[in-house]
Structure formats: structure tokens, C-alpha cells
Design a protein around this motif. Structure first.
Motif, PDB file in Angstrom:
ATOM      1  N   THR A 148      50.227  43.396  60.993  1.00  0.00           N
ATOM      2  CA  THR A 148      51.141  44.283  60.282  1.00  0.00           C
ATOM      3  C   THR A 148      50.518  44.869  59.018  1.00  0.00           C
ATOM      4  N   TYR A 149      49.688  44.077  58.337  1.00  0.00           N
ATOM      5  CA  TYR A 149      49.153  44.507  57.037  1.00  0.00           C
ATOM      6  C   TYR A 149      47.628  44.459  56.990  1.00  0.00           C
ATOM      7  N   PRO A 150      46.927  45.047  57.950  1.00  0.00           N
ATOM      8  CA  PRO A 150      45.460  44.943  57.949  1.00  0.00           C
ATOM      9  C   PRO A 150      44.806  45.576  56.727  1.00  0.00           C
ATOM     10  N   ALA A 151      45.359  46.680  56.221  1.00  0.00           N
ATOM     11  CA  ALA A 151      44.775  47.323  55.041  1.00  0.00           C
ATOM     12  C   ALA A 151      44.861  46.410  53.825  1.00  0.00           C
ATOM     13  N   ASP A 152      45.989  45.724  53.669  1.00  0.00           N
ATOM     14  CA  ASP A 152      46.136  44.787  52.555  1.00  0.00           C
ATOM     15  C   ASP A 152      45.142  43.630  52.678  1.00  0.00           C
ATOM     16  N   PHE A 153      44.960  43.135  53.895  1.00  0.00           N
ATOM     17  CA  PHE A 153      44.083  41.985  54.090  1.00  0.00           C
ATOM     18  C   PHE A 153      42.630  42.318  53.775  1.00  0.00           C
ATOM     19  N   ILE A 154      42.173  43.486  54.194  1.00  0.00           N
ATOM     20  CA  ILE A 154      40.775  43.809  53.913  1.00  0.00           C
ATOM     21  C   ILE A 154      40.582  44.220  52.458  1.00  0.00           C
ATOM     22  N   SER A 155      41.502  44.999  51.917  1.00  0.00           N
ATOM     23  CA  SER A 155      41.347  45.495  50.554  1.00  0.00           C
ATOM     24  C   SER A 155      41.462  44.378  49.524  1.00  0.00           C
ATOM     25  N   ASP A 156      42.520  43.580  49.612  1.00  0.00           N
ATOM     26  CA  ASP A 156      42.730  42.523  48.628  1.00  0.00           C
ATOM     27  C   ASP A 156      41.600  41.502  48.649  1.00  0.00           C
ATOM     28  N   ASN A 157      41.180  41.087  49.853  1.00  0.00           N
ATOM     29  CA  ASN A 157      40.138  40.067  49.939  1.00  0.00           C
ATOM     30  C   ASN A 157      38.786  40.591  49.487  1.00  0.00           C
ATOM     31  N   LEU A 158      38.451  41.820  49.846  1.00  0.00           N
ATOM     32  CA  LEU A 158      37.182  42.391  49.391  1.00  0.00           C
ATOM     33  C   LEU A 158      37.122  42.459  47.871  1.00  0.00           C
ATOM     34  N   ARG A 159      38.193  42.944  47.275  1.00  0.00           N
ATOM     35  CA  ARG A 159      38.187  43.098  45.816  1.00  0.00           C
ATOM     36  C   ARG A 159      38.096  41.745  45.117  1.00  0.00           C
ATOM     37  N   MET A 160      38.854  40.771  45.570  1.00  0.00           N
ATOM     38  CA  MET A 160      38.800  39.453  44.942  1.00  0.00           C
ATOM     39  C   MET A 160      37.398  38.859  45.036  1.00  0.00           C
ATOM     40  N   GLN A 161      36.816  38.914  46.203  1.00  0.00           N
ATOM     41  CA  GLN A 161      35.494  38.329  46.422  1.00  0.00           C
ATOM     42  C   GLN A 161      34.427  39.003  45.567  1.00  0.00           C
ATOM     43  N   VAL A 162      34.370  40.320  45.617  1.00  0.00           N
ATOM     44  CA  VAL A 162      33.353  41.049  44.863  1.00  0.00           C
ATOM     45  C   VAL A 162      33.483  40.745  43.372  1.00  0.00           C
ATOM     46  N   ASN A 163      34.696  40.782  42.869  1.00  0.00           N
ATOM     47  CA  ASN A 163      34.907  40.548  41.441  1.00  0.00           C
ATOM     48  C   ASN A 163      34.473  39.158  41.015  1.00  0.00           C
ATOM     49  N   VAL A 164      34.911  38.136  41.755  1.00  0.00           N
ATOM     50  CA  VAL A 164      34.620  36.760  41.369  1.00  0.00           C
ATOM     51  C   VAL A 164      33.136  36.431  41.543  1.00  0.00           C
ATOM     52  N   LEU A 165      32.554  36.775  42.681  1.00  0.00           N
ATOM     53  CA  LEU A 165      31.159  36.406  42.934  1.00  0.00           C
ATOM     54  C   LEU A 165      30.206  37.134  41.992  1.00  0.00           C
ATOM     55  N   ASP A 166      30.436  38.420  41.778  1.00  0.00           N
ATOM     56  CA  ASP A 166      29.562  39.163  40.867  1.00  0.00           C
ATOM     57  C   ASP A 166      29.685  38.649  39.436  1.00  0.00           C
ATOM     58  N   ALA A 167      30.917  38.404  38.984  1.00  0.00           N
ATOM     59  CA  ALA A 167      31.111  37.915  37.623  1.00  0.00           C
ATOM     60  C   ALA A 167      30.503  36.529  37.451  1.00  0.00           C
ATOM     61  N   ALA A 168      30.608  35.686  38.464  1.00  0.00           N
ATOM     62  CA  ALA A 168      30.016  34.351  38.389  1.00  0.00           C
ATOM     63  C   ALA A 168      28.507  34.442  38.198  1.00  0.00           C
ATOM     64  N   ALA A 169      27.863  35.316  38.948  1.00  0.00           N
ATOM     65  CA  ALA A 169      26.410  35.465  38.832  1.00  0.00           C
ATOM     66  C   ALA A 169      26.019  36.044  37.475  1.00  0.00           C
ATOM     67  N   ARG A 170      26.779  37.023  37.016  1.00  0.00           N
ATOM     68  CA  ARG A 170      26.449  37.662  35.733  1.00  0.00           C
ATOM     69  C   ARG A 170      26.601  36.709  34.554  1.00  0.00           C
ATOM     70  N   HIS A 171      27.532  35.784  34.653  1.00  0.00           N
ATOM     71  CA  HIS A 171      27.841  34.934  33.506  1.00  0.00           C
ATOM     72  C   HIS A 171      27.366  33.488  33.672  1.00  0.00           C
ATOM     73  N   GLY A 172      26.402  33.289  34.547  1.00  0.00           N
ATOM     74  CA  GLY A 172      25.658  32.041  34.538  1.00  0.00           C
ATOM     75  C   GLY A 172      26.205  30.876  35.324  1.00  0.00           C
ATOM     76  N   ALA A 173      27.143  31.108  36.232  1.00  0.00           N
ATOM     77  CA  ALA A 173      27.615  30.000  37.077  1.00  0.00           C
ATOM     78  C   ALA A 173      26.455  29.534  37.958  1.00  0.00           C
ATOM     79  N   THR A 174      26.120  28.264  37.887  1.00  0.00           N
ATOM     80  CA  THR A 174      24.963  27.754  38.619  1.00  0.00           C
ATOM     81  C   THR A 174      25.295  27.287  40.023  1.00  0.00           C
ATOM     82  N   ASN A 175      26.567  26.995  40.292  1.00  0.00           N
ATOM     83  CA  ASN A 175      26.989  26.543  41.618  1.00  0.00           C
ATOM     84  C   ASN A 175      28.236  27.312  42.035  1.00  0.00           C
ATOM     85  N   LEU A 176      28.245  27.787  43.264  1.00  0.00           N
ATOM     86  CA  LEU A 176      29.432  28.489  43.776  1.00  0.00           C
ATOM     87  C   LEU A 176      29.568  28.215  45.263  1.00  0.00           C
TER      88      LEU A 176
END
Length: 321
Positions: free
Chosen positions: A80-108
Motif C-alpha cells: 500500500t505504501y511502497p513510496a513511503d517505505f523506500i523514501s523514509d528508509n533511504l533518508r534515515m540510513q543515509v543521514n545516520v550512516l554518513d553523520a556517524a562516519a563524519r563525526h568519528g563513530a568507530t563502530n556501527l
């Protein structure tokens, strides 16, 4: 591969702590002696907001991150909501993983899903089956988002040399699950349906699909143990499967749940509803070779989950029949 004990006093961020998986990870890490755990609810931090996530990581600077936040749902919700599933998950992942790398998270640890694998992958499904065939169409948008997360982990490892890993759990269940009447996954959905049928003395319960697809089920507390185990014992770009290595048919699952709940009526199967992937059993030999095994048998886990569900019904957290 590396074996390293995580610093229990280091700042550790559990993303998605109010969900089924994140809640279990938080409990397990607390029990394991982590003293600097922190979380944010979605109302406090919208992980889809890149600027907010960047500011959060800049201020908090976690050493370890478990990315358990995701938009999830069953077959109906995904269709029913494929656009929500791809958009929300992509944005969350990109934001968290990129920010973790930029700000020194050593384990993820990035948590994906077994739905990343092709619909007709050879069984049991090995990790190297990824990207070798077409996906199950009922949840392909969600699967593509999770595949992107796996590739992002690999890209960050190559570019920054970070010890980031991704794990692909099989079907999960347990306390904290979603028991929504239409948007839940199959096991909690069956628990609710049989419970309400028992309360209403219904002569029969209809189960979606033919009952023939086979699925593997892992208790979320076992997954939480696996998360910490992998952070301390696994370091490779390839995703690693997390499961139990055995499965059962949806029909057999329905019979088990009905027995646990105490429903004695007839089971009917609605073949007009989608079955999804015919079989989805993970090859967990890599995980077993590292020394990890599941501990909670399916029936015991279903009994525990049903007891938790009854507590929520009594407390008014779940609408009763």
C-alpha cells in the motif's frame, strides 16, 4: 575478522529504541553493562531530517551506533505504501550512516532484512545471493532501501576505513512487536487474530495465503545478543545472516499459534491473498562458524510473546476484541 571487546563506558547510540528490534538491543546492552547508552524518540529527532541528524551527531559524538531505526510493516503495508517505505528508509540510513562516519563513530551495525535477497534465491540463502536475481514484488521498495544500506556500509568502509558492518536478520518476533490488525507481520498478526477469535467464540479463523510458504523465525532477544556478538566478533564488508537455520510453513505456524493461544476452531486459508516469497530460509553457517547460536525455541518464544500481548491488552495498549 577481528575480536574486540567494546568499551562499555563509551557513548553508544541505539537508533530506533522504541521499535521491536531497537528496544531489545537497548535492553541487552543495558544488561551487558553499557553505562553510556543514549537514545532519541522520533519526536525528539526525526532521522529523515539531514540537518537535525548532523547537528545531533556533532553534539553527541557516539563511539558506537546500532542502526535499528526503520519503517517496517507486513505485506499489506508494503504493497500500500511502497513510496513511503523506500523514501523514509533511504533518508534515515543515509543521514545516520554518513553523520556517524563524519563525526568519528568507530563502530556501527546496520540492520537490514532477509527480504534483500532474490525471490527465488537458492535455499538456504547465502549472503552472496545478494543482487543475483529479481526481488519479491510485494516488498521490493523496502528491500531496495535495505540493499542501499548494505552498499553504503561497504562504501564507507572503503572510503574511510571504518569498522562498520551490516547484518540481515530473518523474520523477527517477540515482546514489543506490532499487533496492528492489518499492518503487522505474520506472527503477531496471527496471535491477535486467534486471541480475538477465542474471545468471540468464532468458529473459524481465516489466514492469508495458501499456508504453504515457509518462513524462519528468530526471537528478537536472540537478535539483540547477536548484535553485540557481531560488533565484537565480525569485521567484513559483506553482510552476515542472522537466523536459526530452520523453518516451518505458515500453516504449521498458524497451528502452533492457535495451540498456544488456546483457540480450538477451524483454520481456513484465503488463497486470494498474496503468499509472498515461497521460501526464505537463511544460511547461517558464517554466524555459526563464529560461535553464535540462537537460544529461544519457537514455541517458548511464542508463549512469551502471547503473554506480553495479554499484558498490553489488559493495560489498554492494544485494543481488545
Amino acid at each position: 575478522m577481528r575480536v574486540t571487546r567494546l568499551d562499555r563506558s563509551a557513548r553508544t547510540y541505539i537508533a530506533g529504541h522504541r521499535g521491536l528490534v531497537g528496544g531489545a538491543v537497548l535492553r541487552h546492552f543495558q544488561d551487558a553493562g553499557f553505562t553510556s547508552l543514549f537514545t532519541r524518540s522520533s519526536s525528539e529527532l526525526d532521522l529523515r531530517d539531514a540537518a537535525a541528524v548532523e547537528a545531533f551527531f556533532a553534539a553527541e559524538k557516539p563511539a558506537t551506533v546500532v542502526m535499528a531505526a526503520a519503517k517496517v510493516g507486513g505485506i499489506l503495508a508494503n504493497r500500500t505504501y511502497p513510496a513511503d517505505f523506500i523514501s523514509d528508509n533511504l533518508r534515515m540510513q543515509v543521514n545516520v550512516l554518513d553523520a556517524a562516519a563524519r563525526h568519528g563513530a568507530t563502530n556501527l551495525l546496520f540492520l537490514g532484512s532477509s527480504c534483500i535477497y532474490p525471490k527465488f534465491a537458492e535455499q538456504p540463502i547465502r549472503e552472496d545471493s545478494l543482487l543475483t536475481g529479481p526481488l519479491e514484488e510485494t516488498n521490493d521498495a523496502y528491500a531496495i532501501a535495505k540493499i542501499s544500506g548494505v552498499l553504503q556500509v561497504q562504501a564507507l568502509r572503503r572510503q574511510y576505513g571504518v569498522h562498520y558492518i551490516s547484518a540481515m536478520p530473518t523474520n523477527l518476533y517477540g515482546p514489543g512487536d506490532n499487533f496492528h490488525p492489518t499492518n503487522s507481520h505474520v506472527l503477531p498478526g496471527l496471535i491477535r487474530r486467534f486471541h480475538e477469535a477465542k474471545q468471540n467464540d468464532a468458529p473459524s479463523v481465516t489466514v492469508w495465503g495458501t499456508g504453504t510458504p515457509r518462513r524462519e523465525f528468530l526471537h528478537v532477544d536472540d537478535l539483540a545478543r547477536a548484535c553485540l556478538f557481531l560488533l565484537e566478533n565480525y569485521d567484513a564488508p559483506e553482510p552476515i545472516n542472522v537466523g536459526i537455520g530452520s523453518d516451518l510453513s505458515i500453516g504449521e505456524l498458524a497451528e502452533l499459534v492457535a495451540d498456544v493461544v488456546g483457540y480450538r476452531g477451524e483454520l481456513q486459508f484465503d488463497s486470494s491473498k498474496p503468499d509472498g516469497t515461497p521460501r526464505k530460509l537463511l544460511d547461517v553457517s558464517k554466524l555459526h562458524d563464529l560461535g553464535w547460536r540462537d537460544e529461544i525455541p519457537l514455541r517458548q518464544g511464542v508463549e512469551q510473546t502471547y503473554a506480553w500481548y495479554l499484558e498490553q491488552v489488559k493495560a489498554g495498549s492494544v485494543r481488545a476484541a
